[in-house]
Write an enzyme that holds these catalytic residues in place. Sequence first.
Site, PDB file in Angstrom:
ATOM      1  CD  GLU A  48       9.018 -56.115   5.899  1.00  0.00           C
ATOM      2  OE1 GLU A  48       8.441 -55.779   4.854  1.00  0.00           O
ATOM      3  OE2 GLU A  48       9.669 -55.322   6.607  1.00  0.00           O
ATOM      4  CG  ASP A  76       9.294 -59.949   2.939  1.00  0.00           C
ATOM      5  OD1 ASP A  76      10.092 -59.077   3.308  1.00  0.00           O
ATOM      6  OD2 ASP A  76       8.084 -59.721   2.707  1.00  0.00           O
ATOM      7  CB  ILE A  77       6.447 -61.060   7.488  1.00  0.00           C
ATOM      8  CG1 ILE A  77       7.385 -61.750   8.479  1.00  0.00           C
ATOM      9  CG2 ILE A  77       5.007 -61.147   7.975  1.00  0.00           C
ATOM     10  CD1 ILE A  77       7.395 -61.119   9.859  1.00  0.00           C
TER      11      ILE A  77
END
Length: 368
Positions: free
Chosen positions: A280, A237-238
């Site tokens: 994301e 996950d960003i």
Amino acid sequence: MNQILEFRQTFPEEGLLSNLFHDDHEAARLSVLESYEILDSAPEKSYDDVARLAAYVCATPIALVSFFGGARQWVKARFHTALFAEKPLDLPCQGFLEALSTEQGQVLQVPDIALDNRFTGHHLLQGSLKLRFYASAPLYSPAGELIGSLSVFDKRSRALATEQVVALLTLARQIMELLEMRRTLIGLSDANAKLGQQNLTDALTGIPNRRAYDQKLTEEFSRAKRTGAPLSLLLIDIDNFKQYNDTFGHPAGDGALQSVARVLMSSLRPYDFLARYGGEEFVIILPSTDLSDALVVAERVRGLVAGSEFPHRKFTISVGVSRLDIEAGPRALIQAADNGLYRAKAAGRNKVVMGKLNDNSPAGSATP
């Protein structure tokens, strides 16, 4: 008439006949044959049936469907009586092509090959074959390229009756209809393959999408179950991506997702599989990779993203890592990785954490 089956035969102008063997004509002929994917193709009953019918209506012991490819006349379908079993019927290209081209779309008839200097010394006249009669209907592509022929042979000198000539031309048209249907099916197959690829590709990042991930995970689970090889997974996950979107706008966010996807792709080993999981989030399937090695890969990926330059500001990622438990199945693999990702973000982000099934409590991480 169904448009797939319609084609109009056109023939080269008389002045062009002498150029049939020039490179440009040969290239054009080969290009047409390639579009049909017919040369060196496997036997097909539809073409075999045409050869059988040609021999029947012309009352000959041999009938061939052949195509002019390079210096050879490649035989796609062959019918022969028992007398000619196991006997070679390889045909050269130039003599037959040249003779056939002079007929301008009509049936070529050679009552006695032995008396025609275009075939002098040919093996058809020698040994146990000793063929005499030859008749051939040309196969012209819709663009006017002479690409092949439907031919019949006999051991005696003779000529075809008018109705046999008409039948041979009719069968030649049937071959061209088969070829046109073949080309249409090839086009549909290519289009379906392209559409299928689009359905498995994320439109924004150009990497495989969630559907492709689901298929790949099913394949790798089956392989791991069959071979006993380990299988690990990274869920990525960003960090703080919503904040980035809110600050710089969604177009900038889209560009950032594309950039992160490129960095992740550059970090993969040849057998790893990267997909966009959603939003994301990204997922990496690691075939034949145990948990300890998966943690090393995850740390390398995390460090590579953290050290890369992106528009507006740097990014970090949080990574959950899991290893397949065959008894628990593939769903447990992603659930455990999701639990690890939750713990990584709860512990301050920019971390790699090993996930455990049914454990989503904040805990330590594999990175500072």
